[in-house]
Design an enzyme around this catalytic site. Structure first.
Site, PDB file in Angstrom:
ATOM      1  CG  ASP A 134      18.789 -57.549  -4.018  1.00  8.91           C
ATOM      2  OD1 ASP A 134      18.252 -57.722  -2.917  1.00  8.91           O
ATOM      3  OD2 ASP A 134      18.348 -58.043  -5.059  1.00  8.91           O
ATOM      4  NE  ARG A 146      17.864 -61.255 -12.331  1.00  8.75           N
ATOM      5  CZ  ARG A 146      17.159 -60.363 -11.634  1.00  8.75           C
ATOM      6  NH1 ARG A 146      17.776 -59.377 -11.024  1.00  8.75           N
ATOM      7  NH2 ARG A 146      15.845 -60.448 -11.556  1.00  8.75           N
ATOM      8  CD  GLU A 194      21.876 -59.462  -7.100  1.00  9.48           C
ATOM      9  OE1 GLU A 194      20.969 -58.638  -7.235  1.00  9.48           O
ATOM     10  OE2 GLU A 194      21.858 -60.588  -7.634  1.00  9.48           O
ATOM     11  NE  ARG A 219      13.979 -56.901 -13.386  1.00 15.80           N
ATOM     12  CZ  ARG A 219      13.595 -55.906 -14.191  1.00 15.80           C
ATOM     13  NH1 ARG A 219      12.880 -56.152 -15.285  1.00 15.80           N
ATOM     14  NH2 ARG A 219      13.918 -54.661 -13.920  1.00 15.80           N
ATOM     15  CB  CYS A 240      21.121 -53.773 -14.310  1.00 14.80           C
ATOM     16  SG  CYS A 240      21.427 -55.179 -13.252  1.00 14.80           S
ATOM     17  CG  HIS A 258       4.563 -54.076  -6.407  1.00 15.38           C
ATOM     18  ND1 HIS A 258       3.536 -54.315  -7.295  1.00 15.38           N
ATOM     19  CD2 HIS A 258       5.588 -54.864  -6.797  1.00 15.38           C
ATOM     20  CE1 HIS A 258       3.916 -55.219  -8.172  1.00 15.38           C
ATOM     21  NE2 HIS A 258       5.166 -55.577  -7.896  1.00 15.38           N
TER      22      HIS A 258
END
Lengths: 516, 516
Positions: free
Chosen positions: B408, B279, B384, B225, B471, B119
């Site tokens: 995804d 989004r 996705e 986002r 994206c 991460h």
């Protein structure tokens, strides 16, 4: 013509067709039976007015049939009662995969939580165990259960009707499941229509499952999961294997190989010369090492499962391949003719299958050299990831057969985790008419079915004559079967208690297909 | 011709092309630069011999550039230091999504655990924050960190080099990031080659991100986002909303709408008339309600995310649509010309998009009626899930544009959970040559790329001229860009710090494509 929905409808229909005597009349009779009736007739019922018991509670009926036994509050106490020879009913808040061994042995299941798609419901339907879930008045205590104020101790008798959703205190006599001649005739006619066009196999993991499946008319095993061979007494062995290096686990592997071989011998012997398709281990890691471990996974469904675990622990599938080969060899020694196939789960790429296949073939060849076995088992693959389905022509080059795992395929095509989406989201999708049906119950006609059809076609172009089947809950659902028959698969495999309805539904689909 | 790999190579190359003066010479110069050089030149470095600091430890360099600041042991202490105006370096065992606000504000990140795909690494690279992970000698204590026996207290200075993986005690002066004229020229030429053929947009969630992206040459925002708008001060509001009925949450929604509107006004104003693609919320439920809740999910990646949450809580996307419309209206009042697009995440089915779209359009129309807004935002969808990609021609009928979420999509096509598979399994896939590269870094050429190409084609047949973009992390990876350019997408969107390399890589791909 309206469908036959009761036993008396069925009896009239069969008698009329027999009197008529033509093949056309038989076909018409097969086409005219509601598959639900077959479901109903193959499950036990209470003997009418069998005892003076009182209604305790009601819940959601999720697996048809009547059951009666001693109340057990855990899978462990079901196991203990089973050893004593007692019949049981499992009563708990909800069930998990760890309870499955107990769920298999109990007469019926009652849970406080859950709905039509909860773990208890799906497992119970699969094994034909009557079940009532979502009994909101039920409270589970340490050594007893309370149904709306009424206390029943562990070990006291309780009964349930998985068709009506009713729960009763006390024993109620259950009808012995006896063969209904008209139903037998109907299913024989269905088999005549089906002929060699499409096979009906069973998902059966043990000899007991297989015996039930054969009694219902299965033509072999399309899916034998080997997960149960790693549970129970073997759990500590596999845990030791997973937590240690390959080098220090030789004894563990030998022990596992030995116990699995005995299980396979028992199963293959019961199958005679019918095909038995063995899927090598496919369990999410956390079921063995525990989800509280630091290495527990965020999304176990997309984690270290199936062939992925086998790639990390090279000895795992090799051990399974050896025990399968030894079991086959033993039976050949007994002059039997076992027909065993080995299946690799969760493949995403041709090279992955190529590597795993080479490891397995090496073990099979070396074991067969020692035992003198001549006919070696075929090696195929599950097609259950979108990537496998979308590269079917490549993967077919390494596979002797394909078996679509429609549950995982649906899960990944939609990005729907069954455990999570069926809690709340699915209801909304159905309410808003976004989807015509829950795709875990009826296969998704718009994308998943065409994907299966395209992959089947691609595989057959790459490898003419490759056998293609479907294993998974959908193989026992009449609406899904209708869609699957159109894709041209060679067989469907479903849980033993669904075999009769699947025999009927495949024949009905073929009739419809021939008419068009 | 060998690729230019150093600043002096680049300078020679540009000078030669300028002397030559032809367009061909410029094209050749653009083709001859190693994309890695651009990565390197757009990140800060230590001023040579800047201070007498000592090497503390080494780890895996995962995000290039040099950084220096006061050691902070948590995202919270980064926030506190930032309020005081202090520069910081975050030092911790590993990071989680909850740390992202702090990670955004720090100069550099050092973690004890993790690797190239953890991460911390992924987020740091995305934001251009230098980072070193997997520092095995690092121990985290309550108020200090120990690097192989050497103790550094929270608040003491520390430095790191995300290109070499080194960690130093004390401050080291970092070069101000200044524009290199030859690099600017190179990227201008790359833009000339690119022309209108393929756009380069940024993934930018805040005004700060956008300013960085524009300085690097982004042509707008391909992915904004909105998750961060629900975190921080807003977290308690969204938690109240999710835990209560729609009816009792009117005030909560009004507050959220108001704060989101201000955020959007700020962002849209900074974007001028460049496109901003917003989004709507797509966060796994557990990030808001906590994973210890009884309703935590087994596989959150396949759970109640994106549009699914919006279908359960109808007011959520309606609220976001109102705040976006109000923000646009405010800017039109100021005589600006915002160009805003709204994007729906995790769609699986045309009817799902149709319903959500109708809800959003209703809010937009009603809000626009009040504010007098004329030009309403377009509404598109992320592609996705495999199902969305495989039913692109249907879904296109309801979408003004498509944006492929390649992360995804890769996850679900393979059935690979990034968090789980990159821990152990991916190394084995690469070691055994099952996959040519980690598909989360370089797009899967065999299945995911053809799927994107097929979906793009299907969408354009169903709706000629539909805008299609990508994206996701892949949009900033040169090898993936090469594959994406071939699929014919209209734009790629990547994190701000990857914009320069993406401008170069898209131009290089076009040159190669034109030659073939």
């Amino acid at each position: 013509m309206s469908k036959a929905k009761t036993l008396s409808d069925l009896q009239k229909l069969i008698n009329a067709a027999e009197e008529n005597g033509t093949i056309e009349a038989r076909w018409e009779a097969v086409a005219a039976v509601d598959p639900q009736l077959v479901q109903q007739l193959t499950h036990p019922d209470f003997v009418p007015n069998s005892a003076n018991v009182s209604l305790l509670a009601s819940g959601t009926p999720v697996s048809p049939g009547a059951a009666s036994g001693l109340l057990c509050l855990s899978a462990e106490s079901v196991l203990a009662a089973d050893e004593r020879g007692d019949k049981t009913v499992l009563v708990c808040s909800e069930t998990t995969p760890a309870d499955e061994i107990g769920m298999r042995l109990t007469e019926g299941i009652i849970t406080a939580r859950g709905g039509i798609s909860s773990h208890a419901a799906v497992v119970a339907r699969g094994w034909g165990v009557p079940a009532v879930v979502g009994v909101s008045s039920l409270e589970i205590k340490n050594d007893h259960a309370i149904f709306g104020g009424m206390k029943i101790n562990e070990g006291e008798p309780i009964s349930l009707d998985g068709t009506s959703g009713e729960v009763f205190s006390g024993f109620k006599e259950v009808t012995a499941s006896e063969k209904i001649p008209e139903l037998e005739k109907l299913l024989d006619w269905a088999d005549e229509i089906r002929g060699e066009r499409i096979g009906v196999l069973a998902n059966a993991d043990t000899e007991k499952d297989l015996v039930a499946a054969l009694a219902f008319g299965a033509e072999g095993i399309g899916l034998c999961r080997t997960e149960h061979m790693f549970l129970g007494d073997q759990l500590s062995l596999i845990q030791r294997f997973l937590n240690e290096d390959d080098s220090s686990t030789e004894n563990v592997l030998e022990e596992l190989e030995e116990t699995q071989k005995s299980d396979f011998v028992e199963l293959f012997r019961a199958a005679g010369s019918l095909p038995v398709t063995v899927r090598l281990l496919d369990a999410p890691l956390h079921e063995f090492v525990g989800s509280s471990q630091p290495d527990s996974e965020y999304n176990p469904m997309l984690g270290t499962r199936g062939v992925r675990l086998a790639l990390l622990r090279h000895e795992l599938y090799r051990m399974q391949a050896r025990s399968i080969t030894k079991a086959i060899s033993d039976l050949v020694e007994e002059d039997r003719e076992p027909s065993v196939l080995i299946m690799i789960p969760l493949v995403v790429e041709r090279k992955e299958l190529q590597i795993i296949r080479s490891w397995i073939e090496e073990e099979i060849r070396e074991t067969a050299k020692i035992t003198g076995l001549k006919d070696l088992p075929q090696i195929g693959t599950m097609i259950e990831t979108p990537r496998a389905a979308l590269s079917a022509s490549e993967i077919a080059k390494e596979a002797d057969f394909f078996s679509f795992g429609t549950n995982d395929l649906t899960q990944m095509v939609f990005g729907f985790s069954r455990d999570d989406i069926e809690k709340e989201v699915m209801d909304e999708y159905l309410k808003l008419n976004i989807l015509p049906a829950n795709p875990f119950k009826i296969l998704d006609e718009e994308v998943v079915v065409p994907l299966i059809a395209a992959a089947t076609r691609a595989a057959r172009i790459a490898k003419p004559g490759i056998e293609v089947g479907v294993c998974g809950e959908h193989g026992g659902d009449p609406a899904s079967i209708d869609l699957l028959v159109e894709t041209g698969v060679d067989y469907v495999s479903c849980s033993p208690f669904r075999i009769p309805v699947t025999r009927l539904a495949t024949a009905q689909s073929l009739i419809r297909q021939d008419k068009n």
